[in-house]
Design an enzyme around this catalytic site. Sequence first.
Site, PDB file in Angstrom:
ATOM      1  CG  ASP A   1      -0.278  -0.456   2.503  1.00  0.00           C
ATOM      2  OD1 ASP A   1       0.966  -0.413   2.566  1.00  0.00           O
ATOM      3  OD2 ASP A   1      -0.988  -0.848   3.434  1.00  0.00           O
TER       4      ASP A   1
ATOM      5  CG  ASP B   1      -8.957  -1.206  11.564  1.00  0.00           C
ATOM      6  OD1 ASP B   1      -7.952  -1.870  11.222  1.00  0.00           O
ATOM      7  OD2 ASP B   1      -9.364  -0.220  10.924  1.00  0.00           O
TER       8      ASP B   1
ATOM      9  CG  HIS C   1      -5.777  -2.108   8.571  1.00  0.00           C
ATOM     10  ND1 HIS C   1      -5.986  -0.965   9.314  1.00  0.00           N
ATOM     11  CD2 HIS C   1      -4.431  -2.199   8.426  1.00  0.00           C
ATOM     12  CE1 HIS C   1      -4.829  -0.400   9.584  1.00  0.00           C
ATOM     13  NE2 HIS C   1      -3.869  -1.130   9.067  1.00  0.00           N
TER      14      HIS C   1
ATOM     15  CD  GLU D   1      -8.690   0.852   7.543  1.00  0.00           C
ATOM     16  OE1 GLU D   1      -8.763  -0.053   8.404  1.00  0.00           O
ATOM     17  OE2 GLU D   1      -8.117   1.937   7.746  1.00  0.00           O
TER      18      GLU D   1
HETATM   19  C1  GLP Z   1      -0.435   0.310   8.556  1.00  0.00           C
HETATM   20  C2  GLP Z   1      -0.104  -0.459   7.281  1.00  0.00           C
HETATM   21  C3  GLP Z   1      -0.315  -1.931   7.457  1.00  0.00           C
HETATM   22  C4  GLP Z   1       0.302  -2.373   8.757  1.00  0.00           C
HETATM   23  C5  GLP Z   1      -0.434  -1.754   9.905  1.00  0.00           C
HETATM   24  C6  GLP Z   1       0.105  -2.150  11.271  1.00  0.00           C
HETATM   25  O1  GLP Z   1      -1.685   0.889   8.564  1.00  0.00           O
HETATM   26  N1  GLP Z   1      -0.830  -0.026   6.135  1.00  0.00           N
HETATM   27  O2  GLP Z   1       0.222  -2.620   6.347  1.00  0.00           O
HETATM   28  O3  GLP Z   1       0.240  -3.760   8.862  1.00  0.00           O
HETATM   29  O4  GLP Z   1      -0.366  -0.345   9.784  1.00  0.00           O
HETATM   30  O5  GLP Z   1       1.176  -1.364  11.615  1.00  0.00           O
HETATM   31  P1  GLP Z   1       2.162  -1.655  12.801  1.00  0.00           P
HETATM   32  O6  GLP Z   1       2.991  -2.817  12.368  1.00  0.00           O
HETATM   33  O7  GLP Z   1       2.978  -0.416  12.940  1.00  0.00           O
HETATM   34  O8  GLP Z   1       1.333  -1.948  13.981  1.00  0.00           O
END
Ligand code: GLP
Length: 241
Positions: A67, A136, A138, A143
């Site tokens: 993304d 959440d 995702h 989402e």
């Molecule tokens: C972001 C990314 C995701 C990631 C998520 C969790 O929103 N788009 O790909 O998995 O956050 O992030 P973290 O690993 O910092 O908890």
Amino acid sequence: MKIHRSADYEAMSRQAALLVAGQISARPDLVLGLATGSSPVGMYRQLTEWYRDGILDFSHVHSVNLDEYVGLSPDHPQSYRRFMQDNLFNHINIPVENTNIPNGMAEDLQAECDRYDKVISGFGRIDLQILGIGLDGHIGFNEPAGALSAGTHVVDLTESTIEANSRFFEEASQVPRRALTMGVGPILQARRIVLLASGRDKAQIIADAFLGPVTLQVPASLLQLHPHVDLFGDEAALALL
Ligand code: GLP
């Protein structure tokens, strides 16, 4: 699903890096799906170390990232292109032309989504997809929703995600409201998936995703349908499993 329980973040990162390194060694032209966020940073650091030690070679690896924020240029400090350059690509020998990330600055976002889907389908399938998980549920930026898109699409980020990701920005108002994300199609078609989760605040969503019903309200719960998922977590994140 196979659960790999580690004492802490460092141990989790090393365990996951071992799996990734093994896959690259077995298949030097691996198609690697990559994630941003804090969860994979330690794993990237470990992979970088093994590259420096001459143990790993990324010269034939191709990567596709999940993304990118809409409206952030590739060199913006919080863009995911910049994140990948800083945390991995600048430190290993993957040719930059082998790396793929959606372009959040594209004038025609739908055309960019179509282009990205062609890039992914050009590889056939992703060999190994790295994932984190949002609070959440995702994956990528897919989402919770009544319906999920299989292909790359523009997504409105949820308040929960904007708030969680605001820690990387000076203030929440600077967090982009939209992103481009790979859809759940190529993620679920990946040959193998590695999901990383660390910290107590991930414990509930990990339990929901893997012990709860398969529901689009928890996109990561779709991973229950995948035949080859490796979940790497520290004690805190896996506390409710
Ligand atoms: C972001 C990314 C995701 C990631 C998520 C969790 O929103 N788009 O790909 O998995 O956050 O992030 P973290 O690993 O910092 O908890």
